[in-house]
Write a protein that holds these residues in place. Sequence first.
Motif, PDB file in Angstrom:
ATOM      1  N   THR A   1       0.144   2.804  -5.804  1.00  0.00           N
ATOM      2  CA  THR A   1       0.750   1.953  -4.782  1.00  0.00           C
ATOM      3  C   THR A   1       1.540   0.842  -5.471  1.00  0.00           C
ATOM      4  N   TYR A   2       2.395   0.186  -4.695  1.00  0.00           N
ATOM      5  CA  TYR A   2       3.146  -0.940  -5.249  1.00  0.00           C
ATOM      6  C   TYR A   2       2.205  -2.020  -5.769  1.00  0.00           C
TER       7      TYR A   2
ATOM      8  N   GLN B   1       0.804  -1.224   0.000  1.00  0.00           N
ATOM      9  CA  GLN B   1       0.000   0.000   0.000  1.00  0.00           C
ATOM     10  C   GLN B   1       0.840   1.279   0.000  1.00  0.00           C
ATOM     11  N   ASN B   2       2.160   1.141   0.008  1.00  0.00           N
ATOM     12  CA  ASN B   2       3.018   2.332  -0.085  1.00  0.00           C
ATOM     13  C   ASN B   2       3.027   2.865  -1.511  1.00  0.00           C
ATOM     14  N   VAL B   3       3.304   4.143  -1.643  1.00  0.00           N
ATOM     15  CA  VAL B   3       3.352   4.779  -2.962  1.00  0.00           C
ATOM     16  C   VAL B   3       4.628   4.340  -3.682  1.00  0.00           C
TER      17      VAL B   3
ATOM     18  N   GLN C   1      -0.739   9.102  -7.927  1.00  0.00           N
ATOM     19  CA  GLN C   1       0.038   8.209  -7.070  1.00  0.00           C
ATOM     20  C   GLN C   1      -0.448   6.782  -7.280  1.00  0.00           C
TER      21      GLN C   1
END
Length: 101
Positions: free
Chosen positions: A26-27, A14-16, A24
């Motif tokens: 997410t991964y 869930q990180n950008v 943006q």
Amino acid sequence: MVELFKEQVAKTPQNVAIEYQNIQLTYETFDKLTNKFANSLLNAGIRPGDKVPLIMKRSEKNVNCHLGSIKGGVCVCSSISGIPRRTQTVYLKTNQCKSDC
């Protein structure tokens, strides 16, 4: 590179991963998009080792297409959109790119 990316997806889905202008990804989303692009190349008859042109405007999709190509084992012949068609044609022929994808 692909293995390192997969590890990062597993660790921080869930990180950008990609940020371009106001967009943006997410991964997890980026991984899905790159897989989709890789599969679309293979479904179009492009095979690992083939050279394909990537002629597009700058956007978050550039990275998606590059990583998707790497996942599919395809070599990308990058070019910038907006250059004259004749120049693109010479570039594609010089680099022996498939121009039918």
